[in-house]
Enzyme design. Structure first.
Site, PDB file in Angstrom:
ATOM      1  N   ASN A 108       0.843  -1.199   0.000  1.00  0.00           N
ATOM      2  CA  ASN A 108       0.000   0.000   0.000  1.00  0.00           C
ATOM      3  C   ASN A 108       0.875   1.243   0.000  1.00  0.00           C
ATOM      4  OD1 ASN A 108       0.564   0.850   2.814  1.00  0.00           O
ATOM      5  ND2 ASN A 108      -0.374  -1.138   3.262  1.00  0.00           N
TER       6      ASN A 108
ATOM      7  N   ASP B  86      -3.998  -6.369   5.396  1.00  0.00           N
ATOM      8  CA  ASP B  86      -4.969  -7.221   6.097  1.00  0.00           C
ATOM      9  C   ASP B  86      -4.910  -8.651   5.582  1.00  0.00           C
ATOM     10  OD1 ASP B  86      -6.116  -5.417   7.899  1.00  0.00           O
ATOM     11  OD2 ASP B  86      -7.133  -4.411   6.225  1.00  0.00           O
TER      12      ASP B  86
ATOM     13  N   LYS C 273       9.313 -17.407 -10.208  1.00  0.00           N
ATOM     14  CA  LYS C 273       8.667 -16.253 -10.836  1.00  0.00           C
ATOM     15  C   LYS C 273       7.556 -16.709 -11.793  1.00  0.00           C
ATOM     16  CE  LYS C 273       9.623 -12.272 -13.663  1.00  0.00           C
ATOM     17  NZ  LYS C 273      10.476 -11.775 -14.708  1.00  0.00           N
TER      18      LYS C 273
ATOM     19  N   PHE D  21      -4.163   3.293  15.060  1.00  0.00           N
ATOM     20  CA  PHE D  21      -4.533   4.282  14.047  1.00  0.00           C
ATOM     21  C   PHE D  21      -5.699   3.719  13.256  1.00  0.00           C
ATOM     22  CE2 PHE D  21      -1.885   8.051  13.282  1.00  0.00           C
ATOM     23  CZ  PHE D  21      -0.927   7.890  14.265  1.00  0.00           C
TER      24      PHE D  21
ATOM     25  N   LYS E  84     -13.308   0.661  15.561  1.00  0.00           N
ATOM     26  CA  LYS E  84     -11.974   0.045  15.737  1.00  0.00           C
ATOM     27  C   LYS E  84     -11.469   0.229  17.167  1.00  0.00           C
ATOM     28  CE  LYS E  84     -10.546   0.074  10.950  1.00  0.00           C
ATOM     29  NZ  LYS E  84      -9.973   0.832   9.849  1.00  0.00           N
TER      30      LYS E  84
ATOM     31  N   LYS F 113     -10.879  -3.370  18.638  1.00  0.00           N
ATOM     32  CA  LYS F 113      -9.461  -3.729  18.776  1.00  0.00           C
ATOM     33  C   LYS F 113      -8.951  -3.467  20.196  1.00  0.00           C
ATOM     34  CE  LYS F 113      -8.215  -3.320  13.913  1.00  0.00           C
ATOM     35  NZ  LYS F 113      -7.045  -3.680  13.111  1.00  0.00           N
TER      36      LYS F 113
HETATM   37  O1  PMT Z   1       2.992   6.032   6.497  1.00  0.00           O
HETATM   38  P1  PMT Z   1       2.458   7.393   6.105  1.00  0.00           P
HETATM   39  O2  PMT Z   1       2.573   7.635   4.625  1.00  0.00           O
HETATM   40  O3  PMT Z   1       3.074   8.477   6.937  1.00  0.00           O
HETATM   41  O4  PMT Z   1       0.893   7.404   6.406  1.00  0.00           O
HETATM   42  C1  PMT Z   1       0.442   7.311   7.705  1.00  0.00           C
HETATM   43  C2  PMT Z   1      -0.744   6.356   7.825  1.00  0.00           C
HETATM   44  C3  PMT Z   1      -1.930   6.945   7.092  1.00  0.00           C
HETATM   45  C4  PMT Z   1      -0.390   4.990   7.256  1.00  0.00           C
HETATM   46  C5  PMT Z   1      -1.016   6.211   9.368  1.00  0.00           C
HETATM   47  O5  PMT Z   1      -1.317   7.473   9.891  1.00  0.00           O
HETATM   48  C6  PMT Z   1      -2.161   5.250   9.638  1.00  0.00           C
HETATM   49  O6  PMT Z   1      -3.337   5.574   9.568  1.00  0.00           O
HETATM   50  N1  PMT Z   1      -1.813   3.982   9.953  1.00  0.00           N
HETATM   51  C7  PMT Z   1      -2.734   2.858  10.105  1.00  0.00           C
HETATM   52  C8  PMT Z   1      -3.091   2.314   8.756  1.00  0.00           C
HETATM   53  C9  PMT Z   1      -4.033   1.132   8.839  1.00  0.00           C
HETATM   54  O7  PMT Z   1      -3.656   0.059   8.500  1.00  0.00           O
HETATM   55  O8  PMT Z   1      -5.193   1.379   9.373  1.00  0.00           O
HETATM   56  P2  PMT Z   1      -6.355   0.275   9.569  1.00  0.00           P
HETATM   57  O9  PMT Z   1      -7.549   1.102   9.863  1.00  0.00           O
HETATM   58  O10 PMT Z   1      -6.398  -0.641   8.425  1.00  0.00           O
HETATM   59  O11 PMT Z   1      -5.878  -0.526  10.839  1.00  0.00           O
HETATM   60  C10 PMT Z   1      -6.264  -0.193  12.164  1.00  0.00           C
HETATM   61  C11 PMT Z   1      -5.141  -0.426  13.127  1.00  0.00           C
HETATM   62  O12 PMT Z   1      -4.817  -1.825  13.196  1.00  0.00           O
HETATM   63  C12 PMT Z   1      -3.836   0.269  12.789  1.00  0.00           C
HETATM   64  O13 PMT Z   1      -3.289   0.726  13.998  1.00  0.00           O
HETATM   65  C13 PMT Z   1      -2.959  -0.835  12.184  1.00  0.00           C
HETATM   66  O14 PMT Z   1      -1.581  -0.618  12.417  1.00  0.00           O
HETATM   67  C14 PMT Z   1      -3.444  -2.055  12.964  1.00  0.00           C
HETATM   68  N2  PMT Z   1      -3.333  -3.333  12.229  1.00  0.00           N
HETATM   69  C15 PMT Z   1      -4.076  -3.545  11.112  1.00  0.00           C
HETATM   70  C16 PMT Z   1      -4.012  -4.768  10.480  1.00  0.00           C
HETATM   71  C17 PMT Z   1      -3.153  -5.759  10.979  1.00  0.00           C
HETATM   72  N3  PMT Z   1      -3.047  -6.940  10.383  1.00  0.00           N
HETATM   73  N4  PMT Z   1      -2.403  -5.519  12.064  1.00  0.00           N
HETATM   74  C18 PMT Z   1      -2.475  -4.322  12.705  1.00  0.00           C
HETATM   75  O15 PMT Z   1      -1.770  -4.099  13.693  1.00  0.00           O
END
Ligand code: PMT
Length: 401
Positions: free
Chosen positions: A211, A279, A289, A324, A338, A342
């Site tokens: 991503n 995810d 390959k 986040f 979330k 979470k």
């Molecule tokens: O990296 P930059 O370009 O500076 O951009 C910053 C950002 C937008 C990536 C950052 O600010 C941000 O929002 N990060 C979380 C991105 C994300 O995956 O969000 P989510 O809503 O899909 O996940 C929710 C939370 O679960 C997040 O804290 C994520 O780290 C966590 N997660 C998600 C999936 C997973 N398998 N494991 C996790 O720990």
């Protein structure tokens, strides 16, 4: 009095009439047992002598970038690494301009550019110079970089004019630096873990799903935590970013690697999950390959949710778990879902539908949602990610106080 035993201050004196006050400031630091090394700029030597500074500081005085003896004994990089904080007093309009533009033309500006320590600037200049747009712009840049500006004061100046531009009194400079160093020692024993950046989920040895995360937000949070003295570990997906060498950096590529690295670094006192973890991963990675002519179907399976694992851990849950939420729509609603699902203490929602903030930008605008607090949410307006991080870490610090 406030004791600074074992603390090391690198004092930089620039060429301004208030350089004489720096002698008193150095005396205060010495009186309170700080170790001092001093750099005098060429212009500073017009106002104070190396001999007077050396006698007061009881430490070495440096003035030349190209001095063979100094460079072999302690070079410009070691000087910054040696210190716990750097104080520039007086910081003249000229030195502020040079530092803000990243010049490294003499020992002082080179040390500051190469520094990984908190830099304090105590400006001193004529009121018109202080009010000039270019000085304001330069100071704004430096504040964004995390420099701390002490003063100046209002009063009558050496030139006879009245206004803002007088250097802050030595005791106030001392107190500001003392408070910072004291806080820093306080958090040294508090472990902080930050995840940042994207993950790559391999389809075959050369292709992967990923991503747009640049890692900037997470790196800035790690930097802010480190600067406040937290024992900081950063687990980063693939990015082009670099970070202070004192921060423990663990580079990973896949979500699974990020998960394992996180597990290895538990327990921690606080954890900030800013990584954009994929995810899904490929159900069965192909070992060779894939050829162009082949048509194939990718089957995906869910990756482990690292945040969920940590926040629901029976024995190793950190005291503060911050997630986040990256959303393109219904920001608050989705973030609150979330926050609860979470089991986070806070969730920081950001909008990733815009080009100029969020993903892969230097800017962000976030709303912090709190679970067990009277205040339910707080919006931080759009600003640089470094500033957003400072504001988030201000709140983390209050929580740990
Ligand atoms: O990296 P930059 O370009 O500076 O951009 C910053 C950002 C937008 C990536 C950052 O600010 C941000 O929002 N990060 C979380 C991105 C994300 O995956 O969000 P989510 O809503 O899909 O996940 C929710 C939370 O679960 C997040 O804290 C994520 O780290 C966590 N997660 C998600 C999936 C997973 N398998 N494991 C996790 O720990």
């Amino acid at each position: 009095m406030k004791d600074l035993t074992n603390k090391k201050i690198l004092f930089i004196i620039c060429g301004g009439i208030s350089a004489y006050k720096s002698l008193e400031t150095i005396r205060l630091f010495r009186k309170n047992k700080a170790q001092i090394k001093t750099i005098l700029t060429k212009n500073a030597k017009e106002f104070v002598t190396p001999l007077s500074v050396a006698s007061l500081s009881q430490g070495k005085v440096y003035d030349d970038l190209f001095n063979l003896e100094n460079e072999t004994e302690m070079d410009h990089i070691s000087l910054s690494r040696w210190s716990d904080a750097i104080v520039v007093a007086p910081a003249t309009a000229n030195s502020i301009a040079k530092i803000s533009q990243g010049f490294s033309e003499d020992l002082a500006s080179t040390v500051i550019l190469a520094s990984n320590k908190q830099v304090f600037l105590a400006p001193a200049m004529n009121v018109r110079m202080w009010e000039h747009q270019s000085t304001k712009k330069n100071l704004k840049i430096l504040r964004n970089y995390g420099y701390k500006i002490i003063g100046p004061r209002i009063g009558e100046m050496a030139c006879g004019e009245y206004g803002k531009g007088k250097m802050t009194e030595p005791l106030d400079i001392y107190n500001e630096v003392f408070n910072f160093l004291q806080q820093n020692s306080k958090y040294k024993k508090i472990k902080a873990l930050v995840t940042a950046g994207p993950t790559n989920e391999y389809i075959d040895p050369v292709r992967f799903l990923t991503n747009k995360s640049s890692g900037k937000q997470g790196y800035e949070i790690a930097k802010s935590l480190y600067k406040r003295g937290f024992d900081t570990t950063l687990i980063s997906g693939p990015t082009n970013l670099t970070i202070e060498e004192d921060i423990k950096l663990i580079k990973v590529e896949t979500a699974e690697e990020m998960f394992k690295a996180t597990q290895k670094n538990l327990p921690t006192d606080l954890a900030v999950f800013s990584a954009a973890v994929a995810d899904f991963k490929i159900n069965k990675k192909i070992d060779t390959k894939i050829k162009k002519k082949d048509s194939f179907i990718i089957n995906l399976e869910k990756n482990v949710d690292i945040l969920n694992y940590v926040s629901n851990h029976n024995s190793l849950r950190p005291k503060l778990v911050i997630g986040f939420a990256a959303e393109t729509n219904d920001l608050d609603e989705n973030a609150i879902i979330k926050l609860n699902s979470k089991n986070c203490d806070w969730i920081i929602a950001n909008d990733i539908s815009k080009k100029n903030k969020g993903f892969n930008s230097d800017f962000n605008e976030v709303t912090i949602h709190y679970k067990n607090s009277k205040k339910k949410k707080e919006k931080l307006s759009c600003k640089r990610k470094s500033e957003i991080s400072e504001e988030i870490v201000d709140r983390i610090v209050s929580q740990f106080n």
